[in-house]
Design a protein around this motif. Structure first.
Motif, short mmCIF file in Angstrom:
data_model
loop_
_atom_site.label_atom_id
_atom_site.label_comp_id
_atom_site.label_asym_id
_atom_site.label_seq_id
_atom_site.Cartn_x
_atom_site.Cartn_y
_atom_site.Cartn_z
N THR A 191 17.07 8.84 -50.66
CA THR A 191 16.72 7.46 -51.06
C THR A 191 17.43 7.00 -52.32
O THR A 191 17.26 5.85 -52.72
N SER A 232 9.18 8.08 -56.40
CA SER A 232 8.37 9.25 -56.08
C SER A 232 8.93 10.52 -56.72
O SER A 232 8.18 11.37 -57.20
N LEU A 233 10.25 10.63 -56.75
CA LEU A 233 10.88 11.79 -57.38
C LEU A 233 10.66 11.76 -58.89
O LEU A 233 10.43 12.81 -59.51
N THR A 280 19.05 12.31 -53.78
CA THR A 280 18.16 12.41 -52.63
C THR A 280 18.61 11.43 -51.56
O THR A 280 19.56 10.66 -51.76
N ASP A 314 14.48 6.36 -57.10
CA ASP A 314 13.50 7.11 -56.33
C ASP A 314 12.25 7.30 -57.19
O ASP A 314 12.15 8.25 -57.97
#
Length: 274
Positions: free
Chosen positions: A78, A98-99, A76, A96
């Motif tokens: 980030t 959040s992922l 991603t 990451d």
């Protein structure tokens, strides 16, 4: 994170269909069979489960690595997230967060799974989170990984183990009381691991503690030959085979003995004795 083998237990959140085996119908057909029960125990079940798991990850934009089919990667803006699967255990790691959270939720929607939290142990590896000594708040904690040798781990160099077992087998000629213990550890000659090595150490300590003891052959003993034999039922915890033992005495003198696993698994105590 521990993903249960949902496909093998029939817990996938969708109907399962399978193609009929060749020869079931007289002519080729495109029909499929709907499974009403779990597919646990079939040889193709693990492969089918992994295919389902793989297709689910590919739908989440993960890429399967070419040289390691059990490693999946998603990049991603980030950072990246790595997912490694071993049987029904998986590791998710990345920068990451959040992922990772989104991936966990998506997997829960597709499989029955249990999140074991922060990684602490995986396949004999101990993982410890150590806070960074840097004053920066954004610096992530360091991971210290070390190999933990458990009782079930295989020995990296089995040469010493095999030499000790051969020496103990030779000692059973004059030490009949260790015949059974030596017979047990001899079963691990091909793939020795730590637990049989611990047993060998105990045998050696026993020999050192009973070094002054031995067999006694009295001169006035009779020349009558006596033989005794016995066996248990499924006494070996590793192979579930029965153990037979016998000894022969000339008068009061022990002249021959043996203890070994039977060649096949007995279905009853009568068969084991026979």
């Amino acid at each position: 994170m521990d993903i249960k083998n949902a496909f093998l237990r029939g817990h996938l959140k969708e109907d399962i269909y399978m193609k009929p085996p060749p020869g079931l119908f007289s002519s080729p057909t495109s029909d499929v069979c709907k499974s009403k029960r779990s597919l646990y125990g079939l040889k193709q079940a693990p492969r089918a489960w992994f295919d389902k798991f793989r297709s689910t990850l590919l739908q989440f934009s993960f890429e399967q690595r070419k040289y390691d089919s059990y490693l999946f990667l998603r990049k991603t803006s980030t950072g990246c997230v790595l997912l490694l699967v071993y049987v029904d255990d998986i590791i998710i790691i990345g920068v990451d967060s959040s992922l990772i959270t989104s991936l966990q939720q998506q997997l829960k929607d597709s499989f029955h799974m249990k999140d074991l939290g922060t990684l602490t142990c995986f396949l004999g590896l101990e993982v410890h989170n150590v806070a960074s000594v840097s004053s920066s708040v954004d610096t992530p904690p360091k991971l210290n990984v070390k190999y933990r040798r458990e009782e079930g781990d295989f020995l990296p160099d089995p040469t010493m183990f095999r030499q000790l077992v051969r020496s103990l087998n030779y000692l059973t000629i004059t030490w009949p009381d260790i015949s059974f213990a030596v017979q047990q550890v001899s079963q691990f000659m091909q793939a020795p691991h730590n637990l049989p090595l611990v047993a060998i150490r105990r045998i050696i300590r026993y020999l050192l503690g009973t070094f002054t003891r031995g067999l006694f052959f009295p001169s006035g003993s009779s020349i009558r030959l006596n033989a005794f034999s016995d066996s248990d039922c499924a006494g070996c915890p590793n192979t579930r085979r029965s153990v037979s033992g016998w000894c022969m005495l000339l008068g009061e003198s022990l002249i021959s003995w043996k203890s070994k696993n039977q060649d096949r698994v007995s279905k009853s105590s009568t068969e084991a004795e026979y």
